[in-house]
Design an enzyme around this catalytic site. Structure first.
Site, PDB file in Angstrom:
ATOM      1  N   ALA A 144      -3.103  47.326  29.814  1.00 18.41           N
ATOM      2  CA  ALA A 144      -2.219  47.930  28.789  1.00 18.41           C
ATOM      3  C   ALA A 144      -1.413  46.861  28.053  1.00 18.41           C
ATOM      4  O   ALA A 144      -1.050  45.861  28.665  1.00 18.41           O
ATOM      5  CB  ALA A 144      -1.262  48.913  29.448  1.00 18.41           C
ATOM      6  N   LYS A 167      -6.604  43.302  24.300  1.00 16.00           N
ATOM      7  CA  LYS A 167      -7.780  42.546  24.758  1.00 16.00           C
ATOM      8  C   LYS A 167      -8.880  43.510  25.199  1.00 16.00           C
ATOM      9  O   LYS A 167     -10.062  43.219  25.025  1.00 16.00           O
ATOM     10  CB  LYS A 167      -7.384  41.566  25.866  1.00 16.00           C
ATOM     11  CG  LYS A 167      -6.382  40.520  25.362  1.00 16.00           C
ATOM     12  CD  LYS A 167      -5.946  39.550  26.432  1.00 16.00           C
ATOM     13  CE  LYS A 167      -4.858  38.625  25.921  1.00 16.00           C
ATOM     14  NZ  LYS A 167      -3.513  39.254  25.882  1.00 16.00           N
ATOM     15  N   GLU A 190      -4.719  49.862  34.467  1.00 13.09           N
ATOM     16  CA  GLU A 190      -3.302  49.526  34.264  1.00 13.09           C
ATOM     17  C   GLU A 190      -2.498  50.082  35.428  1.00 13.09           C
ATOM     18  O   GLU A 190      -2.597  51.262  35.754  1.00 13.09           O
ATOM     19  CB  GLU A 190      -2.814  50.092  32.925  1.00 13.09           C
ATOM     20  CG  GLU A 190      -1.311  50.034  32.729  1.00 13.09           C
ATOM     21  CD  GLU A 190      -0.699  48.636  32.888  1.00 13.09           C
ATOM     22  OE1 GLU A 190      -1.287  47.652  32.414  1.00 13.09           O
ATOM     23  OE2 GLU A 190       0.390  48.540  33.500  1.00 13.09           O
ATOM     24  N   CYS A 237       0.784  34.674  29.092  1.00 16.44           N
ATOM     25  CA  CYS A 237       1.500  34.267  27.881  1.00 16.44           C
ATOM     26  C   CYS A 237       2.756  33.520  28.312  1.00 16.44           C
ATOM     27  O   CYS A 237       3.852  33.795  27.845  1.00 16.44           O
ATOM     28  CB  CYS A 237       1.798  35.449  26.965  1.00 16.44           C
ATOM     29  SG  CYS A 237       2.828  36.725  27.689  1.00 16.44           S
TER      30      CYS A 237
HETATM   31  C1  LIG Z   1       0.195  40.709  29.938  1.00 17.44           C
HETATM   32  S1  LIG Z   1       0.196  42.404  30.168  1.00 17.44           S
HETATM   33  C2  LIG Z   1      -1.410  42.865  29.671  1.00 17.44           C
HETATM   34  C3  LIG Z   1      -1.618  42.888  28.194  1.00 17.44           C
HETATM   35  C4  LIG Z   1      -2.986  43.402  27.802  1.00 17.44           C
HETATM   36  N1  LIG Z   1      -4.042  42.661  28.449  1.00 17.44           N
HETATM   37  C5  LIG Z   1      -3.222  43.382  26.310  1.00 17.44           C
HETATM   38  O1  LIG Z   1      -3.828  42.442  25.812  1.00 17.44           O
HETATM   39  O2  LIG Z   1      -2.802  44.336  25.622  1.00 17.44           O
HETATM   40  C6  LIG Z   1       0.099  42.566  31.907  1.00 17.44           C
HETATM   41  C7  LIG Z   1      -0.025  43.983  32.406  1.00 17.44           C
HETATM   42  O3  LIG Z   1      -0.003  43.948  33.842  1.00 17.44           O
HETATM   43  C8  LIG Z   1       0.668  45.112  34.285  1.00 17.44           C
HETATM   44  N2  LIG Z   1       1.190  44.978  35.677  1.00 17.44           N
HETATM   45  C9  LIG Z   1       2.473  45.046  36.072  1.00 17.44           C
HETATM   46  N3  LIG Z   1       2.543  44.969  37.418  1.00 17.44           N
HETATM   47  C10 LIG Z   1       1.304  44.859  37.867  1.00 17.44           C
HETATM   48  C11 LIG Z   1       0.730  44.765  39.165  1.00 17.44           C
HETATM   49  N4  LIG Z   1       1.496  44.755  40.267  1.00 17.44           N
HETATM   50  N5  LIG Z   1      -0.601  44.685  39.259  1.00 17.44           N
HETATM   51  C12 LIG Z   1      -1.377  44.692  38.153  1.00 17.44           C
HETATM   52  N6  LIG Z   1      -0.894  44.771  36.901  1.00 17.44           N
HETATM   53  C13 LIG Z   1       0.432  44.855  36.763  1.00 17.44           C
HETATM   54  C14 LIG Z   1       1.772  45.302  33.276  1.00 17.44           C
HETATM   55  O4  LIG Z   1       2.227  46.638  33.283  1.00 17.44           O
HETATM   56  C15 LIG Z   1       1.101  44.905  31.980  1.00 17.44           C
HETATM   57  O5  LIG Z   1       0.578  46.028  31.310  1.00 17.44           O
END
Ligand SMILES: C[S@@+](CC[C@H](N)C(=O)[O-])C[C@H]1O[C@@H](n2cnc3c(N)ncnc32)[C@H](O)[C@@H]1O
Length: 481
Positions: A112, A116, A134, A232
């Site tokens: 989310a 990507k 997500e 990022c």
């Molecule tokens: C950098 S963002 C991803 C952005 C996405 N790939 C995009 O391009 O739109 C990282 C995601 O990891 C999720 N996240 C948070 N805690 C997490 C966990 N414990 N395990 C896996 N994902 C997690 C966040 O909610 C967030 O949506």
């Protein structure tokens, strides 16, 4: 760049010396970008058709930089139609490193809001399976809605821990993307909140979480498969040192030269206790024209073929097994769907609707859940038993006694193939009226359900009656202000 905290500046000055001021000095204001959805059109077609200013992005062929700082791209008809995604320019790079091809099995573990994921879906061209996971439930809803808008037909959207995804899909995927939750140092210029929340403790916490997500990604990847890891942030513990430690824990992986010229090579000085060929990774600093990203491409050793038992059966048959398992996981649901409509009746009504309006989609595997009918990817949705499924394939609609009510998702996915359509253009004032939720005079749609298209791109659906197309564009998506 706003003045970052003491910890960040001391760390980066120690690593970069005099380069600090160059790398973190942006050449210009924060740039906003859009990435074209290859499921809708080619980047050149988009650039030729769109009515706002663009410059090519230095990072990705499908991406552009916006020239008008006042533009609200989210209100544009092409955004509603999923023709483009608003994406920070440097974020357009990682998905492309995987070189995804149609027919592959692809996993996006931290998906989310879906920028990507949309790029991965475009590369698959509707063939194969895209599992988009997500962890945060509210964000999984946003992911689902974005993938609907982008017209993705072959996604299984999950709201799961990465460990449970890995356990359900051992050695299953050809390609895996881990765009890890991170300390967000690349967001400092855009999001003051990222700067306020930043600390050494946050970096350590994100590094530990990223390591465990990477271990899960490794388990879900087949031998010979590719894993892209991105963040990022600039923090060594989450970037080069994270990759070095992963390679030390997983000798079955090697780091490949990242196939991109974006930004600069990764830095050996950031590898910490586990040196490796860090120059194969890439990092984008603000001086490169994006806010900041780190990325590494890793390969799991192996012969590159799916496991033997899988190989023996043709790919289509493997998919069918997946689809059947998908049905099994819902076997406990009642045969009665609700509204007094049995599942068999709901299916029959849905099939009749699809045959009339979407004869192509009617040929795909269909699945009834309660009174709702879903069009599944040709290869099924894989072994997802017991997982929290947010969406599997495309929701076609739901049956009530004697009629079928189609879903927005169906028209966003297959609208261009609908047998009945109201055809608009960007310049047509009816397009803006439609997006405000108004009924519009019909010019091309015959009476009955109709896809509404702008320059051939789907804007949902309506119902033509008496020469007017009644608006079924979802209220929450309308341009109301
Ligand atoms: C950098 S963002 C991803 C952005 C996405 N790939 C995009 O391009 O739109 C990282 C995601 O990891 C999720 N996240 C948070 N805690 C997490 C966990 N414990 N395990 C896996 N994902 C997690 C966040 O909610 C967030 O949506």
């Amino acid at each position: 760049m706003p003045v970052p905290g003491e910890y960040f500046e001391a760390r980066e000055r120690a690593l970069l010396g005099t380069r600090y001021d160059v790398l973190y000095a942006a050449p210009c204001a924060v740039r906003r970008g859009v990435t074209v959805n290859g499921l809708r059109c080619a980047p050149q077609e988009f650039a030729a058709a769109v009515d706002f200013g663009l410059e090519p992005s230095p990072f990705c062929d499908a991406a552009f930089l916006l020239t008008d700082p006042q533009l609200r791209p989210g209100r544009h008809a092409y955004h509603h139609a999923g023709v483009f995604y608003v994406q920070e320019p440097s974020a357009s790079v990682p998905a492309g490193l995987l070189g995804v091809r149609p027919g592959e099995r692809v996993l996006d573990l931290c998906a989310a809001p879906g920028g990507k994921t949309s790029q991965l879906a475009a590369a698959l061209r509707g063939e194969g399976l895209l599992v988009a996971n997500e962890y945060v439930a509210a964000r999984a809803g946003v992911l689902k809605s974005n993938l609907e808008r982008m017209g993705v037909t072959n996604a299984l959207v999950l709201n799961e821990s990465t460990a449970r995804v890995a356990a359900a899909f051992p050695a299953f995927f050809d390609k895996v993307l881990v765009d890890a939750p991170c300390s967000g140092e690349g967001m400092f210029r855009k999001e003051p909140e990222a700067l306020r929340q930043h600390s050494a403790a946050l970096v350590a916490q994100c590094a530990a979480l990223g390591a465990s997500i990477l271990d899960d990604a490794a388990a879900a990847l087949r031998p010979g498969g590719l894993l892209c890891y991105s963040t990022c942030t600039f923090a060594p513990e989450e970037d080069e040192a994270q990759v070095g430690a992963f390679l030390a824990r997983h000798p079955e992986f090697t780091v490949l030269p990242a196939p991109t010229n974006a930004g600069a090579p990764g830095e050996a000085a950031r590898c910490g206790a586990h040196p490796f060929a860090a120059e194969h990774t890439r990092r984008i600093y603000p001086c490169h024209g994006g806010e900041g990203h780190f990325m590494a491409l890793l390969q799991k050793r192996g012969d590159g073929a799916p496991p033997e038992a899988e190989q023996a059966r043709p790919r289509a048959a493997r998919g069918q097994r997946g689809a059947k398992r998908g049905r099994d996981m819902r076997a406990c649901r009642p045969a009665q769907g609700g509204n007094g409509v049995s599942r068999a009746e709901a299916r029959a009504e849905g099939e009749a609707f699809l045959r009339e309006y979407f004869p192509g989609a009617a040929q795909l595997p269909l699945e009834c859940r309660g009174t709702e009918l879903f069009v599944l990817p040709r290869e099924g949705c894989g072994p997802a038993e017991g997982l929290r499924v947010v969406q599997a394939g495309v929701c076609a609609g739901s049956a009530a006694r004697g009629r079928f009510v189609p879903a927005h998702h169906l028209f966003m996915a297959y609208g261009a193939q609908c047998a009945n359509a109201e055809r608009l253009t960007l310049a047509d004032p009816r397009t803006a009226a439609w997006l405000r939720g108004e009924a519009i005079p019909a010019e091309t749609a015959a009476p009955g359900w109709a896809a509404v298209l702008a320059d051939g791109f789907p804007l949902g659906f309506g119902k033509q009656s008496g020469g007017v197309v009644k608006n079924h564009y979802p209220k929450g998506l309308r341009n109301l202000k």
